[in-house]
Scaffold this active site. Structure first.
Site, mmCIF file in Angstrom:
data_model
loop_
_atom_site.group_PDB
_atom_site.id
_atom_site.type_symbol
_atom_site.label_atom_id
_atom_site.label_comp_id
_atom_site.label_asym_id
_atom_site.label_seq_id
_atom_site.Cartn_x
_atom_site.Cartn_y
_atom_site.Cartn_z
ATOM 1 N N GLY A 26 -1.891 5.433 0.872
ATOM 2 C CA GLY A 26 -1.920 6.138 -0.400
ATOM 3 C C GLY A 26 -1.230 7.479 -0.309
ATOM 4 N N LYS A 53 -12.194 -0.828 0.459
ATOM 5 C CA LYS A 53 -12.350 -0.130 -0.816
ATOM 6 C C LYS A 53 -10.975 -0.083 -1.459
ATOM 7 C CE LYS A 53 -12.024 3.259 -3.065
ATOM 8 N NZ LYS A 53 -11.323 3.506 -4.386
ATOM 9 N N GLU A 73 7.421 13.488 -3.601
ATOM 10 C CA GLU A 73 7.369 12.069 -3.943
ATOM 11 C C GLU A 73 6.971 11.898 -5.407
ATOM 12 O OE1 GLU A 73 5.857 8.084 -1.763
ATOM 13 O OE2 GLU A 73 4.285 9.544 -2.199
ATOM 14 N N ASN A 102 -0.526 -0.685 -5.475
ATOM 15 C CA ASN A 102 0.752 -1.346 -5.738
ATOM 16 C C ASN A 102 0.895 -2.710 -5.065
ATOM 17 O OD1 ASN A 102 0.739 0.320 -3.456
ATOM 18 N ND2 ASN A 102 2.950 0.644 -3.503
ATOM 19 N N LEU A 158 1.276 6.969 4.453
ATOM 20 C CA LEU A 158 1.289 7.886 3.322
ATOM 21 C C LEU A 158 2.624 7.838 2.581
ATOM 22 C CD1 LEU A 158 -0.528 10.802 5.189
ATOM 23 C CD2 LEU A 158 -1.535 8.937 3.862
ATOM 24 N N CYS A 209 6.131 3.268 -1.422
ATOM 25 C CA CYS A 209 6.228 4.369 -0.463
ATOM 26 C C CYS A 209 7.600 4.395 0.188
ATOM 27 C CB CYS A 209 5.134 4.238 0.592
ATOM 28 S SG CYS A 209 5.184 2.691 1.520
#
Length: 495
Positions: free
Chosen positions: A228, A175, A385, A152, A251, A284
């Site tokens: 993530g 990555k 979520e 995002n 997270l 998030c």
């Protein structure tokens, strides 16, 4: 169509297996580029380059002040290329160009800040309780860092992780998400132009279960920094623990936006709408649970729906668009499933609740901004979520109940509080078990302020001085001036 390559040891290189992945424009629904499908061999090459430059390369011998100058030049390079990089990110993840450009104009500040902080990590001299001895501490780079970033805001996440890591003297292997890797690969070449030595920053792409797992498991990696999903974060945490790797995890969240009856309701409504429908809810920090005092719940819901109906969906490159598409097709399907779940559990949809179609909504990944009323905090829609434009409205009677509901989730990332009572504001900031509390605002953010979560929202902090120490190890040194051997070395040494 552009075909990208890995960035390893200061050069673009093909994936060792000769395989690429399609990357899709979520607005148009069209493949626009190819990225490398990396393997464990590519992971090993990137880590080897990073390790070499920390062991005997120029990064190992460069002073902290010199490192800081390089970081500031990276900030300059981003600033000069902000427009191009913002366009790439919008094409890759479907977020509004205006938001991406705003981020790209702010991201250089992260690099300037950590460039200035690079030579400010001072050790301490301790007043040791032993004669003829000096004791002091130093801070040393932790080692090779793997940065696993989300789709995002790719370049913002790189700044959050890599700017402090490089300032600390670490080398990094990035990555990015396989859904949005292009801007990270474009950025890599800018670091070489800025004078970053070969091997200090590497970018490899591909699937998490392939090259990502290989990086996490690599024995020469000292730390993992991940942004993530919490389910992925837990797997990384478990894997890293086997070899005592350090981890930072940013997270998920199920954040409460709490509105009391003494708040400025117009301002609160704007904060609630932007807090959930900004970036199509793909944040998030999304304020996905609206906790509103029952005395104003009906009035505020009407005000909220009226404001939310002004949201305009469309082309993320257009300045008139306020909400773009869902970034990936799997995420789009997930959002629609949660809408069905909410209805099945008895939540009442007062706005939206459907795939969005119409003129200009191409690509098939738009979801109507959706508001559910009559939500209870034990519903899945209130506990899990979604990462989409879905708001759950939950009523409360008093401050005590607001705190209980606000904390009654497995997450603890952020919270919003809307009140004109300063005493209540102070009590709420102390009582809410989250990493950040916003009072009479939402989505405020600064590279100067630490950011991170509690509970299952993660570990560690990004931003501010605290982030730098996430990439440093403290070493204690005892320097003795005594030349004579102690009478009984087997006892004296440990007294």
């Amino acid at each position: 169509m552009k075909t990208y390559q890995h960035w390893i040891d200061g050069a673009y290189v093909d994936p060792s297996d000769g395989q690429w992945l399609d990357t899709t424009d979520p607005y148009r629904g069209e493949v626009w580029a190819k990225i490398p499908r990396g393997s464990s061999e590519d992971a090993a090459l990137a880590v080897k380059a990073a390790k070499r430059t920390m062991a005997d390369g120029p990064w190992a011998t460069m002073t902290a002040t010199e490192r800081g100058k390089v970081l500031r030049r990276i900030g300059d390079a981003i600033s000069k290329n902000a427009t191009r990089l913002a366009e790439i990110e919008t094409r890759d993840n479907g977020k509004l160009y205006s938001e991406m450009l705003g981020q790209l104009r702010t991201i250089p500040e992260y690099w300037y800040y950590y460039g200035g902080l690079a030579d400010k990590t001072e050790g301490s001299v301790m007043p040791i309780d032993r004669p003829n001895m000096v004791a002091y501490t130093t801070h040393e780079p932790i080692g090779v860092v793997v940065a696993l970033t989300a789709w995002n805001s790719p370049l913002q996440f790189i700044a959050l992780k890599c700017a402090p890591a490089l300032a600390a003297g670490c080398a990094v292997v990035i990555k990015p998400s396989e859904f949005a890797s292009a801007s990270s690969l474009e950025f890599a070449a800018l670091t070489k132009e800025a004078g970053l030595p070969n091997g200090v920053l590497n970018v490899v792409t591909g699937f998490g279960q392939e090259i990502g797992a290989a990086l996490v498991e690599h024995p020469d990696v000292a730390k993992i920094s991940f942004t993530g999903a919490d389910s992925t974060g837990l797997k990384i945490y478990e894997t890293a623990a086997r070899t005592m790797k350090r981890v930072s995890l940013e997270l998920g969240g199920k954040s409460p936006n709490i509105v009391f009856d003494d708040a400025e309701l117009d301002a609160a409504a704007v904060g609630v709408v932007s807090g959930i429908f900004g970036a199509a809810g793909q944040m998030c920090i999304a304020g996905s649970r609206l906790l509103v005092q029952n005395s104003i719940k009906e009035e505020f819901t009407e005000r909220l729906v009226s404001l939310a109906r002004e949201v305009k969906l469309g082309d993320p490159m257009s300045s008139e668009t306020s909400v773009g598409p869902i970034a990936t097709h799997p995420q789009y399907e997930k959002v629609l499933r949660y809408i069905d779940v909410a209805r099945s559990e008895g939540a009442r949809c007062v706005m939206g609740g459907q795939p969005a179609t119409g003129p200009g909504l191409i690509g098939g990944q738009f979801v109507e901004p959706t508001i559910f009323a009559d939500v209870t905090n034990d519903m899945r829609i209130a506990q899990e979520e979604v990462f989409g434009p879905i708001l759950s409205i939950i009523g409360f009677d008093d401050e005590e109940e607001a705190v209980r509901l606000g904390n009654d989730v497995i997450y603890g990332l952020v919270a919003g509080v809307w009140t004109n009572d300063i005493g209540r504001a102070i009590r709420m900031t102390k009582s809410l078990k989250v990493g950040t509390v916003w009072v009479n605002t939402y989505r405020a953010y600064s590279f100067l302020m630490p950011f991170g979560g509690t509970k299952q929202s993660g570990l560690g902090r990004e931003n501010g001085q605290e982030a730098l120490y996430e990439y440093l190890e403290t070493k204690s040194v005892f320097l003795s001036a005594a030349a004579k051997a102690p009478p009984n070395p087997f006892i004296q040494r440990w007294l």
